[in-house]
Design a protein around this motif. Structure first.
Motif, PDB file in Angstrom:
ATOM      1  N   VAL A 295       0.858  -1.196   0.000  1.00  0.00           N
ATOM      2  CA  VAL A 295       0.000   0.000   0.000  1.00  0.00           C
ATOM      3  C   VAL A 295       0.886   1.235   0.000  1.00  0.00           C
ATOM      4  CG1 VAL A 295      -1.698   1.322   1.330  1.00  0.00           C
ATOM      5  CG2 VAL A 295      -1.884  -1.177   1.216  1.00  0.00           C
ATOM      6  N   SER A 296       0.666   2.117  -0.961  1.00  0.00           N
ATOM      7  CA  SER A 296       1.399   3.388  -0.975  1.00  0.00           C
ATOM      8  C   SER A 296       0.663   4.388  -0.082  1.00  0.00           C
ATOM      9  CB  SER A 296       1.523   3.940  -2.392  1.00  0.00           C
ATOM     10  OG  SER A 296       0.257   4.245  -2.935  1.00  0.00           O
ATOM     11  N   VAL A 297       1.425   5.198   0.615  1.00  0.00           N
ATOM     12  CA  VAL A 297       0.856   6.129   1.594  1.00  0.00           C
ATOM     13  C   VAL A 297       1.483   7.511   1.415  1.00  0.00           C
ATOM     14  CG1 VAL A 297       0.471   6.594   4.047  1.00  0.00           C
ATOM     15  CG2 VAL A 297       0.607   4.223   3.235  1.00  0.00           C
ATOM     16  N   VAL A 298       0.628   8.529   1.385  1.00  0.00           N
ATOM     17  CA  VAL A 298       1.084   9.912   1.384  1.00  0.00           C
ATOM     18  C   VAL A 298       0.537  10.580   2.638  1.00  0.00           C
ATOM     19  CG1 VAL A 298       1.049  12.151   0.225  1.00  0.00           C
ATOM     20  CG2 VAL A 298       1.169  10.044  -1.128  1.00  0.00           C
ATOM     21  N   LYS A 299       1.421  11.129   3.430  1.00  0.00           N
ATOM     22  CA  LYS A 299       1.041  11.847   4.647  1.00  0.00           C
ATOM     23  C   LYS A 299       1.114  13.345   4.385  1.00  0.00           C
ATOM     24  CE  LYS A 299       2.545  12.596   9.459  1.00  0.00           C
ATOM     25  NZ  LYS A 299       3.541  12.207  10.500  1.00  0.00           N
ATOM     26  N   ILE A 300      -0.005  14.033   4.645  1.00  0.00           N
ATOM     27  CA  ILE A 300      -0.067  15.477   4.460  1.00  0.00           C
ATOM     28  C   ILE A 300      -0.239  16.125   5.826  1.00  0.00           C
ATOM     29  CG2 ILE A 300      -1.326  17.391   3.414  1.00  0.00           C
ATOM     30  CD1 ILE A 300      -0.059  15.716   1.297  1.00  0.00           C
ATOM     31  N   ALA A 301       0.684  16.988   6.186  1.00  0.00           N
ATOM     32  CA  ALA A 301       0.589  17.688   7.462  1.00  0.00           C
ATOM     33  C   ALA A 301      -0.534  18.712   7.418  1.00  0.00           C
ATOM     34  CB  ALA A 301       1.919  18.366   7.785  1.00  0.00           C
ATOM     35  N   ALA A 302      -1.267  18.799   8.520  1.00  0.00           N
ATOM     36  CA  ALA A 302      -2.348  19.776   8.628  1.00  0.00           C
ATOM     37  C   ALA A 302      -1.799  21.128   9.065  1.00  0.00           C
ATOM     38  CB  ALA A 302      -3.395  19.297   9.631  1.00  0.00           C
ATOM     39  N   THR A 303      -2.456  22.188   8.615  1.00  0.00           N
ATOM     40  CA  THR A 303      -2.148  23.543   9.070  1.00  0.00           C
ATOM     41  C   THR A 303      -3.468  24.288   9.263  1.00  0.00           C
ATOM     42  OG1 THR A 303      -2.077  24.530   6.854  1.00  0.00           O
ATOM     43  CG2 THR A 303      -0.023  23.560   7.697  1.00  0.00           C
ATOM     44  N   PRO A 304      -3.474  25.331  10.067  1.00  0.00           N
ATOM     45  CA  PRO A 304      -4.701  26.115  10.230  1.00  0.00           C
ATOM     46  C   PRO A 304      -5.204  26.711   8.910  1.00  0.00           C
ATOM     47  CG  PRO A 304      -3.153  26.635  11.970  1.00  0.00           C
ATOM     48  CD  PRO A 304      -2.405  25.783  10.986  1.00  0.00           C
ATOM     49  N   GLU A 305      -4.278  26.942   7.975  1.00  0.00           N
ATOM     50  CA  GLU A 305      -4.646  27.537   6.680  1.00  0.00           C
ATOM     51  C   GLU A 305      -5.033  26.495   5.637  1.00  0.00           C
ATOM     52  OE1 GLU A 305      -2.058  29.667   9.230  1.00  0.00           O
ATOM     53  OE2 GLU A 305      -1.524  27.892   8.042  1.00  0.00           O
ATOM     54  N   GLY A 306      -4.854  25.221   5.941  1.00  0.00           N
ATOM     55  CA  GLY A 306      -5.154  24.181   4.961  1.00  0.00           C
ATOM     56  C   GLY A 306      -4.207  24.205   3.784  1.00  0.00           C
TER      57      GLY A 306
END
Length: 336
Positions: A295-306
């Motif tokens: 399974v390939s996985v991409v992690k996107i960090a959250a920010t208040p601005e999106g």
């Protein structure tokens, strides 16, 4: 009028459907409270979906939804709990009213005033709770039809958090036999607790063949999410996908299928590989290795601005993310 509705319901008398125009927000039998103007308004809306990871709600994500239904009426639906969202969302500004419907039985889900009130909404939000109750109480009722009406006809923003997020995917973990943790799911991907629902409930086209999960890193749910995808792959879905959302984080998906990650933790976008698991059978530990690239996985960090963005159509990040692979060997999850 409310007392009459209650009496008729107890007697089991069938109701003649009531048109939307005849039902004011305060007359919905399932209503437990409204904040703001009780007069129904109609304003333009734009399709949008919010996947909330649970715990503290992300204010910026709710404001993002409000911008797509500005000046309209917000309806919260739940099967337990109270009216906590009313004052909170109304206090963000830009809405005519916020009303909570407590739909904790099939009788209430079948009552004509419940679906009629949902159809009047310019923004719908499904609170946390127990998604098993949402399926048991709302599936195959006018409530289900009303939610899908908002999605397909009215094109209003729809979102949910925790259990409310769990039922938004095209495939969902229905939790009909209680919850399941990662160890249990990896040890036996056909555990009786692994009740997956493929279609037949809330229909969001951009989330087809996608299963969501929440409280993600906080409750160590990476492993069970991989097991969900393994089941989907084994059951014949060629490209099983998943979106995992940490607490205090929301994935906001616009009408073009572009997701933005708001909040303070992260979201994960999973894609199952071309080959099925080596071992995905009842009573056996899951092995889905495929040269350590199951399974390939991409992690996107959250920010208040999106600021972190992901294209669901092409399944690729639009901003910098962390990429890798997850796999399972003999019931153990590995991340690299």
């Amino acid at each position: 009028m409310r007392l009459k509705f209650t009496l008729f319901l107890l007697l089991g008398i069938n109701f003649v459907p009531i048109s939307e125009a005849q039902i004011l927000p305060s007359t919905a039998l399932a209503s437990i409270g409204i904040t703001g103007d009780t007069t129904d308004v109609q304003v333009p809306t734009v399709n949008a979906y919010v996947l909330g990871g649970g715990s503290t709600d992300v204010k910026e994500a709710l404001q993002w939804m409000i911008e797509r239904a500005k000046g309209g009426d917000v309806v919260i639906i739940r099967a337990s709990g109270a009216t906590g969202y009313n004052d909170f969302i109304y206090g963000l500004g830009g809405v005519n009213s916020v009303e909570t419907l407590l739909i904790n039985s099939r009788e209430l889900a079948l009552h004509p005033s419940t679906a009629a009130r949902i159809r009047q909404a310019e923004l719908l939000f499904i609170a946390g709770g127990d998604q098993g109750n949402y399926v048991k109480f709302w599936q195959d009722t006018p409530v289900e039809d009303a939610i899908n009406y908002l999605i397909h006809v009215k094109k209003a923003p729809v979102g949910g958090t925790s259990a409310g997020c769990a039922v938004l995917g095209g495939v969902s973990f229905a939790a009909l036999n209680d919850g399941i943790n990662s160890v249990e799911a990896l040890t036996n991907p056909f555990d009786p607790k692994m009740t997956l629902l493929n279609g037949g409930f809330i229909d969001i086209p951009v989330l087809k063949n996608i299963i969501t999960d929440t409280h993600y890193s906080n409750r160590s749910r990476h492993g069970r999410h991989l097991a969900f995808l393994a089941r989907m792959k084994t059951d014949g879905i060629k490209k099983p996908k998943g979106i995992g959302v940490d607490e205090k984080t929301s994935v906001c998906i616009d009408e073009k299928g572009i997701a933005r990650v708001f909040g303070s933790q992260a979201a994960y976008f999973l894609l199952g590989g071309a080959r099925k698991p080596e071992t995905c059978e009842e009573g056996k530990k899951l092995t889905w290795n495929r040269k350590k690239q199951a399974v390939s996985v991409v992690k996107i960090a959250a920010t208040p601005e999106g600021a972190g963005m992901f294209d669901l159509n092409r399944w690729k990040p639009l901003e910098t993310g962390t990429s890798g692979y997850w796999f399972a060997e003999n019931g153990v999850l590995f991340e690299n």
